[in-house]
Design a protein around this motif. Structure first.
Motif, short mmCIF file in Angstrom:
data_model
loop_
_atom_site.label_atom_id
_atom_site.label_comp_id
_atom_site.label_asym_id
_atom_site.label_seq_id
_atom_site.Cartn_x
_atom_site.Cartn_y
_atom_site.Cartn_z
N LYS A 107 19.33 8.97 -7.37
CA LYS A 107 20.29 7.87 -7.52
C LYS A 107 21.72 8.42 -7.49
CE LYS A 107 21.52 4.01 -10.38
NZ LYS A 107 20.97 2.71 -10.39
N VAL A 108 22.56 7.78 -6.69
CA VAL A 108 23.95 8.19 -6.58
C VAL A 108 24.70 7.72 -7.81
CG1 VAL A 108 26.08 7.89 -5.24
CG2 VAL A 108 23.88 8.07 -4.07
N ARG A 109 25.48 8.62 -8.40
CA ARG A 109 26.25 8.30 -9.59
C ARG A 109 27.65 8.88 -9.47
NH1 ARG A 109 23.23 6.45 -13.90
NH2 ARG A 109 21.00 6.77 -13.73
N ALA A 110 28.58 8.19 -10.07
CA ALA A 110 29.93 8.73 -10.22
C ALA A 110 29.98 9.45 -11.57
CB ALA A 110 30.96 7.61 -10.18
N THR A 111 30.89 10.39 -11.70
CA THR A 111 31.05 11.14 -12.93
C THR A 111 32.17 10.53 -13.75
OG1 THR A 111 30.35 13.16 -11.80
CG2 THR A 111 31.53 13.42 -13.89
N ILE A 112 31.87 10.13 -14.98
CA ILE A 112 32.90 9.60 -15.87
C ILE A 112 33.65 10.80 -16.44
CG2 ILE A 112 33.34 8.35 -18.02
CD1 ILE A 112 30.89 6.58 -17.26
N ILE A 113 34.98 10.72 -16.39
CA ILE A 113 35.86 11.82 -16.78
C ILE A 113 36.44 11.57 -18.16
CG2 ILE A 113 37.97 13.08 -16.15
CD1 ILE A 113 35.69 13.29 -14.08
N GLU A 114 36.41 12.57 -19.01
CA GLU A 114 37.06 12.49 -20.32
C GLU A 114 38.54 12.76 -20.11
OE1 GLU A 114 38.22 11.78 -23.77
OE2 GLU A 114 36.06 11.55 -23.42
N THR A 115 39.39 11.80 -20.42
CA THR A 115 40.82 11.93 -20.17
C THR A 115 41.59 12.45 -21.38
OG1 THR A 115 41.38 9.69 -20.86
CG2 THR A 115 40.73 10.01 -18.54
N GLY A 116 40.99 12.39 -22.57
CA GLY A 116 41.68 12.80 -23.77
C GLY A 116 42.57 11.71 -24.36
N ASP A 117 42.59 10.55 -23.72
CA ASP A 117 43.39 9.42 -24.20
C ASP A 117 42.50 8.19 -24.21
OD1 ASP A 117 45.12 7.20 -24.48
OD2 ASP A 117 46.77 8.31 -23.55
#
Length: 158
Positions: free
Chosen positions: A5-15
């Motif tokens: 399954k194709v997934r995008a990566t959720i990024i931790e922004t620190g905010d």
């Protein structure tokens, strides 16, 4: 053997007021940017399924362009967005009356691929209370990831 399954990566922004995700797309930045700069195509990639159609605006966006959208979240409404960043084939961002900002950044990769990052920035919001009440910051990382998967599917099908 089943396909992964194709997934995008959720990024931790620190905010907590900034949420983002990214995905690799097998296309040149120009092809992706052309899709993002065409508001009539936004409903094709909308992971929230809230965009119904374009009501007004240019066929191709530009810095300062305004475009109206028919939306639906439980009930129909209209929203007008203004393009606040427009760097051809690299970056595009827009915001509406509440000042929430949606930004797409395109980074060319080797092999004719592009890393696409979508960011929702609520820092300039006129109502952080509304964001809390609606759960937007809690839901938006998932919605952004879904939008990026849809963008990848649309672009790579062409």
């Amino acid at each position: 053997m089943s396909a992964e399954k194709v997934r995008a990566t959720i990024i931790e922004t620190g905010d907590p007021l900034v949420v983002a995700a990214e995905i690799e797309v097998a296309a040149q930045p120009r092809e992706i940017f052309d899709l993002l700069a065409d508001p009539e195509k936004h409903s094709l990639i909308d992971g929230s399924k809230t965009i119904q159609r374009v009501l007004q605006g240019p066929k191709r966006l530009y810095h300062g362009a305004k475009f109206g959208m028919a939306m639906r979240v439980g009930f129909p409404y209209r929203i007008t967005n203004e393009v606040v960043t427009f760097e051809e084939d690299r970056e595009i961002a827009w915001r509406h009356l509440m000042k929430w900002e949606w930004r797409y950044q395109l980074t060319p990769l080797e092999g004719g691929k592009t890393l696409v990052r979508e960011t929702f920035d609520a820092r300039p919001s006129r109502s952080k209370k509304w964001l809390e009440m609606t759960g937007a910051l809690r839901h938006n990382p998932i919605v952004i990831a879904k939008s990026l998967v849809r963008l990848k599917e649309v672009v790579e099908r062409r």
